[in-house]
Design a protein around this motif. Structure first.
Motif, PDB file in Angstrom:
ATOM      1  N   GLU A 229       0.832  -1.207   0.000  1.00  0.00           N
ATOM      2  CA  GLU A 229       0.000   0.000   0.000  1.00  0.00           C
ATOM      3  C   GLU A 229       0.863   1.252   0.000  1.00  0.00           C
ATOM      4  O   GLU A 229       0.581   2.220  -0.712  1.00  0.00           O
ATOM      5  N   LEU A 230       1.918   1.241   0.797  1.00  0.00           N
ATOM      6  CA  LEU A 230       2.829   2.386   0.848  1.00  0.00           C
ATOM      7  C   LEU A 230       3.533   2.556  -0.493  1.00  0.00           C
ATOM      8  O   LEU A 230       3.648   3.675  -1.007  1.00  0.00           O
ATOM      9  N   ALA A 231       3.994   1.465  -1.081  1.00  0.00           N
ATOM     10  CA  ALA A 231       4.669   1.527  -2.378  1.00  0.00           C
ATOM     11  C   ALA A 231       3.744   2.081  -3.447  1.00  0.00           C
ATOM     12  O   ALA A 231       4.149   2.902  -4.283  1.00  0.00           O
ATOM     13  N   ASP A 232       2.474   1.646  -3.414  1.00  0.00           N
ATOM     14  CA  ASP A 232       1.507   2.119  -4.407  1.00  0.00           C
ATOM     15  C   ASP A 232       1.244   3.605  -4.252  1.00  0.00           C
ATOM     16  O   ASP A 232       1.146   4.346  -5.240  1.00  0.00           O
ATOM     17  N   GLU A 233       1.144   4.081  -3.001  1.00  0.00           N
ATOM     18  CA  GLU A 233       0.898   5.502  -2.744  1.00  0.00           C
ATOM     19  C   GLU A 233       2.078   6.348  -3.223  1.00  0.00           C
ATOM     20  O   GLU A 233       1.892   7.429  -3.797  1.00  0.00           O
ATOM     21  N   ILE A 234       3.279   5.847  -3.019  1.00  0.00           N
ATOM     22  CA  ILE A 234       4.478   6.572  -3.460  1.00  0.00           C
ATOM     23  C   ILE A 234       4.521   6.621  -4.984  1.00  0.00           C
ATOM     24  O   ILE A 234       4.811   7.662  -5.574  1.00  0.00           O
ATOM     25  N   ARG A 235       4.236   5.492  -5.642  1.00  0.00           N
ATOM     26  CA  ARG A 235       4.258   5.444  -7.108  1.00  0.00           C
ATOM     27  C   ARG A 235       3.288   6.453  -7.707  1.00  0.00           C
ATOM     28  O   ARG A 235       3.577   7.100  -8.718  1.00  0.00           O
ATOM     29  N   LYS A 236       2.118   6.586  -7.093  1.00  0.00           N
ATOM     30  CA  LYS A 236       1.097   7.497  -7.613  1.00  0.00           C
ATOM     31  C   LYS A 236       1.580   8.940  -7.610  1.00  0.00           C
ATOM     32  O   LYS A 236       1.169   9.741  -8.444  1.00  0.00           O
ATOM     33  N   ARG A 237       2.430   9.269  -6.656  1.00  0.00           N
ATOM     34  CA  ARG A 237       2.846  10.669  -6.506  1.00  0.00           C
ATOM     35  C   ARG A 237       4.168  10.994  -7.199  1.00  0.00           C
ATOM     36  O   ARG A 237       4.557  12.157  -7.280  1.00  0.00           O
ATOM     37  N   LEU A 238       4.860   9.970  -7.666  1.00  0.00           N
ATOM     38  CA  LEU A 238       6.176  10.212  -8.248  1.00  0.00           C
ATOM     39  C   LEU A 238       6.119  11.040  -9.515  1.00  0.00           C
ATOM     40  O   LEU A 238       6.986  11.841  -9.786  1.00  0.00           O
ATOM     41  N   PHE A 239       5.110  10.811 -10.332  1.00  0.00           N
ATOM     42  CA  PHE A 239       4.955  11.590 -11.557  1.00  0.00           C
ATOM     43  C   PHE A 239       3.513  12.064 -11.596  1.00  0.00           C
ATOM     44  O   PHE A 239       2.593  11.267 -11.695  1.00  0.00           O
ATOM     45  N   VAL A 240       3.291  13.358 -11.506  1.00  0.00           N
ATOM     46  CA  VAL A 240       1.941  13.897 -11.518  1.00  0.00           C
ATOM     47  C   VAL A 240       1.588  14.368 -12.925  1.00  0.00           C
ATOM     48  O   VAL A 240       2.464  14.565 -13.773  1.00  0.00           O
ATOM     49  N   PHE A 241       0.315  14.540 -13.183  1.00  0.00           N
ATOM     50  CA  PHE A 241      -0.159  14.843 -14.527  1.00  0.00           C
ATOM     51  C   PHE A 241       0.470  16.113 -15.092  1.00  0.00           C
ATOM     52  O   PHE A 241       0.807  16.181 -16.276  1.00  0.00           O
ATOM     53  N   GLU A 242       0.656  17.118 -14.243  1.00  0.00           N
ATOM     54  CA  GLU A 242       1.217  18.382 -14.713  1.00  0.00           C
ATOM     55  C   GLU A 242       2.667  18.230 -15.182  1.00  0.00           C
ATOM     56  O   GLU A 242       3.184  19.091 -15.902  1.00  0.00           O
ATOM     57  N   ASP A 243       3.312  17.115 -14.793  1.00  0.00           N
ATOM     58  CA  ASP A 243       4.695  16.882 -15.217  1.00  0.00           C
ATOM     59  C   ASP A 243       4.801  16.493 -16.684  1.00  0.00           C
ATOM     60  O   ASP A 243       5.911  16.334 -17.208  1.00  0.00           O
ATOM     61  N   VAL A 244       3.655  16.349 -17.354  1.00  0.00           N
ATOM     62  CA  VAL A 244       3.657  16.021 -18.784  1.00  0.00           C
ATOM     63  C   VAL A 244       4.467  17.053 -19.574  1.00  0.00           C
ATOM     64  O   VAL A 244       5.093  16.724 -20.587  1.00  0.00           O
ATOM     65  N   VAL A 245       4.476  18.287 -19.110  1.00  0.00           N
ATOM     66  CA  VAL A 245       5.205  19.345 -19.827  1.00  0.00           C
ATOM     67  C   VAL A 245       6.701  19.067 -19.863  1.00  0.00           C
ATOM     68  O   VAL A 245       7.417  19.646 -20.687  1.00  0.00           O
ATOM     69  N   LYS A 246       7.186  18.178 -19.003  1.00  0.00           N
ATOM     70  CA  LYS A 246       8.613  17.866 -18.974  1.00  0.00           C
ATOM     71  C   LYS A 246       8.996  16.798 -20.004  1.00  0.00           C
ATOM     72  O   LYS A 246      10.171  16.561 -20.237  1.00  0.00           O
ATOM     73  N   LEU A 247       7.991  16.137 -20.592  1.00  0.00           N
ATOM     74  CA  LEU A 247       8.265  15.100 -21.586  1.00  0.00           C
ATOM     75  C   LEU A 247       8.646  15.734 -22.920  1.00  0.00           C
ATOM     76  O   LEU A 247       8.151  16.802 -23.272  1.00  0.00           O
ATOM     77  N   ASP A 248       9.509  15.050 -23.665  1.00  0.00           N
ATOM     78  CA  ASP A 248       9.815  15.544 -25.006  1.00  0.00           C
ATOM     79  C   ASP A 248       8.655  15.201 -25.945  1.00  0.00           C
ATOM     80  O   ASP A 248       7.806  14.351 -25.626  1.00  0.00           O
ATOM     81  N   VAL A 255       2.730   8.472 -25.894  1.00  0.00           N
ATOM     82  CA  VAL A 255       1.683   8.379 -24.879  1.00  0.00           C
ATOM     83  C   VAL A 255       0.309   8.496 -25.524  1.00  0.00           C
ATOM     84  O   VAL A 255      -0.624   7.759 -25.180  1.00  0.00           O
ATOM     85  N   LEU A 256       0.181   9.396 -26.484  1.00  0.00           N
ATOM     86  CA  LEU A 256      -1.110   9.611 -27.149  1.00  0.00           C
ATOM     87  C   LEU A 256      -1.615   8.364 -27.862  1.00  0.00           C
ATOM     88  O   LEU A 256      -2.832   8.175 -28.023  1.00  0.00           O
ATOM     89  N   ARG A 257      -0.703   7.504 -28.286  1.00  0.00           N
ATOM     90  CA  ARG A 257      -1.124   6.290 -28.973  1.00  0.00           C
ATOM     91  C   ARG A 257      -1.717   5.262 -28.008  1.00  0.00           C
ATOM     92  O   ARG A 257      -2.363   4.304 -28.431  1.00  0.00           O
ATOM     93  N   ILE A 317       2.000   6.581 -18.632  1.00  0.00           N
ATOM     94  CA  ILE A 317       3.340   7.154 -18.747  1.00  0.00           C
ATOM     95  C   ILE A 317       4.340   6.344 -17.940  1.00  0.00           C
ATOM     96  O   ILE A 317       5.450   6.044 -18.404  1.00  0.00           O
ATOM     97  N   ARG A 318       3.965   5.955 -16.717  1.00  0.00           N
ATOM     98  CA  ARG A 318       4.852   5.169 -15.872  1.00  0.00           C
ATOM     99  C   ARG A 318       5.151   3.807 -16.510  1.00  0.00           C
ATOM    100  O   ARG A 318       6.277   3.322 -16.467  1.00  0.00           O
ATOM    101  N   GLU A 325      10.247   2.713 -23.269  1.00  0.00           N
ATOM    102  CA  GLU A 325       9.778   3.296 -24.530  1.00  0.00           C
ATOM    103  C   GLU A 325       9.805   4.821 -24.521  1.00  0.00           C
ATOM    104  O   GLU A 325       9.836   5.449 -25.572  1.00  0.00           O
ATOM    105  N   ILE A 326       9.735   5.410 -23.342  1.00  0.00           N
ATOM    106  CA  ILE A 326       9.871   6.855 -23.218  1.00  0.00           C
ATOM    107  C   ILE A 326      10.836   7.155 -22.087  1.00  0.00           C
ATOM    108  O   ILE A 326      11.121   6.285 -21.254  1.00  0.00           O
ATOM    109  N   ILE A 327      11.343   8.375 -22.062  1.00  0.00           N
ATOM    110  CA  ILE A 327      12.270   8.794 -21.010  1.00  0.00           C
ATOM    111  C   ILE A 327      11.641   9.945 -20.233  1.00  0.00           C
ATOM    112  O   ILE A 327      11.222  10.946 -20.817  1.00  0.00           O
TER     113      ILE A 327
END
Length: 338
Positions: A229-248, A255-257, A317-318, A325-327
């Motif tokens: 449960e703790l691992a799952d909660e941490i994974r959820k917060r590691l990359f948030v939706f607004e971080d999409v702007v950091k992707l090339d 991701v769109l595909r 994305i994760r 496949e993505i960085i």
């Protein structure tokens, strides 16, 4: 306002007295740096004041000046240095009084010298310490520094420290003082009036967002076995939706595909313009137009539904990152692509 000494004034009242004493032009410059709520509160105090005794005004100005000097000393050499300098200039009692107020109002945190040290020195400094002690120190370090220290620990110790950091809640002032006395002889104990809060899931997420991918994977995989449960909660917060702007752009197109356009339309309803533009820019004009149309016809939506849709896309994305496949650009890490 009633005639009383500055000790009887609230912080907002002191701020109001100071602004009045500074005059309208200087006060206007100060207010530009405050939050809207703070401006409203202080403005109300200023408006309610009728007459300020000269002695009270002088005392407030002197206290403000003392705090500025003390803060400068702390910035130069920490609490110990500030205490020594203030005692020489103002006497022991007055110095302690000023440092007490400074600690409470500016939230001077423990382990100041550790945060100024090189992470490699801190790593050597903490070798052999109990995992709980290491987690406590990391909780008070800057995320980038803590990430460097965590990455340098043995793999099995990384997991233990990360788990303790994530589940840490509150630490009593007595415990902080004991740890400081053992680990930081150059730092005097800081008089905290309440329990200090540090650590928690947000703290470990900040650190993991800055460590290298191998360290993160090792910690999360092991936590998955120990505390799913703790691992799952941490994974959820590691990359948030607004971080999409950091992707090339290439990663966004990948991701769109994979995402459902209905989920994307719902997710973008609560997104910033930067995030929307990131997706629209990587779609054909026709597809972008259709997506915008879907968003318009969708009408009002529940925040909960938007967050669930955003989490679905984050999960995609994760998964794509896990498969290579993505960085995902990570703090403190230079990606080399060959």
């Amino acid at each position: 306002m009633p005639r009383r000494r500055r000790e009887g004034l609230t912080g907002k009242e002191k701020a109001a007295v100071l602004l009045i004493a500074l005059g309208p032009e200087t006060s206007a410059k100060v207010l530009k740096h405050l939050k809207e709520e703070e401006i409203e509160q202080i403005t109300l105090e200023v408006a309610s004041m009728r007459k300020i005794p000269p002695q009270l005004k002088d005392e407030v100005i002197r206290e403000f000046q003392d705090m500025l000097i003390a803060r400068e000393f702390v910035g130069k050499g920490g609490i110990d240095y500030a205490r020594t300098m203030l005692e020489k200039a103002l006497g022991k009692d007055r110095a302690e009084n000023i440092l007490g107020k400074l600690t409470a109002s500016l939230q001077v945190r423990p382990f100041e010298s550790v945060r100024r040290a090189d992470p490699s020195q801190v790593l050597n400094f903490l070798q052999g310490e109990h995992p709980q002690t290491i987690a406590l120190v990391l909780a008070y370090m800057n995320p980038d520094q803590a990430a460097a220290v965590l990455s340098g620990l043995p793999p099995e110790l990384q997991v233990d420290v990360a788990r303790r950091l994530a589940t840490m809640d509150r630490t009593s002032p007595e415990t902080l003082r004991d740890v400081e006395r053992v680990l930081e002889k150059k730092l005097s104990s800081v008089a905290l009036r309440d329990f200090a809060q540090a650590g928690g899931i947000d703290a470990v997420v900040e650190v993991l967002n800055s460590v290298d991918r191998t360290t993160e994977k090792n910690i999360l995989d092991s936590l998955e076995e120990q505390d799913p449960e703790l691992a799952d909660e941490i994974r959820k917060r590691l990359f948030v939706f607004e971080d999409v702007v950091k992707l090339d752009d290439r990663s966004v197109q990948r991701v769109l595909r994979e995402v459902d356009m209905k989920d994307l339309a719902l997710a973008l309803k609560g997104a910033s313009e930067d995030v929307k533009d990131k997706f629209f820019h990587n779609m054909s004009k026709r597809a972008a137009a259709m997506l915008k149309e879907d968003m318009e016809f969708m009408g009002p939506v529940r925040v909960k539904d938007v967050e669930e849709a955003q989490q679905k896309i984050v999960n995609v994305i994760r998964q794509l990152e896990e498969s290579g496949e993505i960085i995902v650009s990570r703090g403190g890490e230079e990606e080399i692509i060959v």
